[in-house]
Design a protein around this motif. Sequence first.
Motif, PDB file in Angstrom:
ATOM      1  N   ASN A 241       0.358   3.813  -3.097  1.00 51.76           N
ATOM      2  CA  ASN A 241      -0.231   5.121  -2.809  1.00 51.76           C
ATOM      3  C   ASN A 241       0.794   6.221  -2.603  1.00 51.76           C
ATOM      4  O   ASN A 241       0.420   7.358  -2.335  1.00 51.76           O
TER       5      ASN A 241
ATOM      6  N   ASN B  91       2.618   6.757  -0.151  1.00 54.39           N
ATOM      7  CA  ASN B  91       2.430   7.271   1.193  1.00 54.39           C
ATOM      8  C   ASN B  91       3.534   6.725   2.089  1.00 54.39           C
ATOM      9  O   ASN B  91       4.006   5.609   1.883  1.00 54.39           O
TER      10      ASN B  91
ATOM     11  N   ASP C 102       0.833  -1.208   0.000  1.00 48.95           N
ATOM     12  CA  ASP C 102       0.000   0.000   0.000  1.00 48.95           C
ATOM     13  C   ASP C 102       0.863   1.251   0.000  1.00 48.95           C
ATOM     14  O   ASP C 102       0.546   2.240  -0.680  1.00 48.95           O
TER      15      ASP C 102
END
Length: 311
Positions: free
Chosen positions: A178, A180, A174
């Motif tokens: 993303n 992030n 993830d």
Amino acid sequence: MSDPQPTRPAGPTRKGAATHHHRGHPADAPEKADKRTLFERLVEFISPGPDSKDELIETLAEAEQRELIEPQSRAMLEGVLRMADMAAGDVMVAAPRMDLLDIEAPYDELLAVVIDTGHSRFPVTEGSRDNIIGILLAKDLLKLQRAPELNLRTLLRPAVFVPESKGLNELLRDFRTNRNHLAIVIDEFGNTAGLLTIEDVLEEIVGEIEDEFDEADATDAVYTLADGSHRVAGDASIASINEAFGVALPDEDFDTIGGLIAHQLGRVPRRGESVEVANLSFSVMLTRGGAVRWFKVQRLPKPADAAEAEA
């Protein structure tokens, strides 16, 4: 119309090629058999059919001992295997040790926290520590210095929340997808349990990642600062502290100075706290992941020196 006759010799040529291939097959057979045997031996060594992950890790250790893989490669492979069984709650920085910014705090106070901690991203709260309204990048905070009329809320990035049970493999995917770098970890009741960065996840594979407080040559854990005090790594051995400061701290029960001080205090000291041990003052410069990364150490005046100073 073109004459098809010139194409007829292709038949014998194909037959000859097939015959040549057939004749060469017996001679090639031993070589192919040898290749299969070597491949089978390699597969048998790399994947001997272990019954557990621990056995596979032992196989990697044997491969390192036989110098088939480098020690760093073995450590990284072990990290990947172990990470598969870990969740966000296993690696997170617990909520009480999170460095947070209050949306209502004045700019100078926010800047002081950013400078003292050295982080690049901060959860921002409103009203209480559990009410996280976004993530502030340290570089974005500098925009307020040039444009004080900006509203801090407009600089916040959305916060990503993940459960404690989320697997590190999935979380790392993830993070990459993303783009992030930080996630807020919540417990089963929806309360803030801690935070986790992509660096925390990667360190489970590659080991400790040096930050801006680390020296390129970290073989010596004690450094002298400009003001005459010293900077000491939290994982510095007690033996090195005894040698550097001429003290006799006990090392029977603890290997590191961070472990000794945490034991005497009854908990991990927080950033800014000071603890006095063996006529030395240990002030916490940086904490990370529930442990002290760096202490600032100063010698305390001896009682006799204090009396002479008063006289």
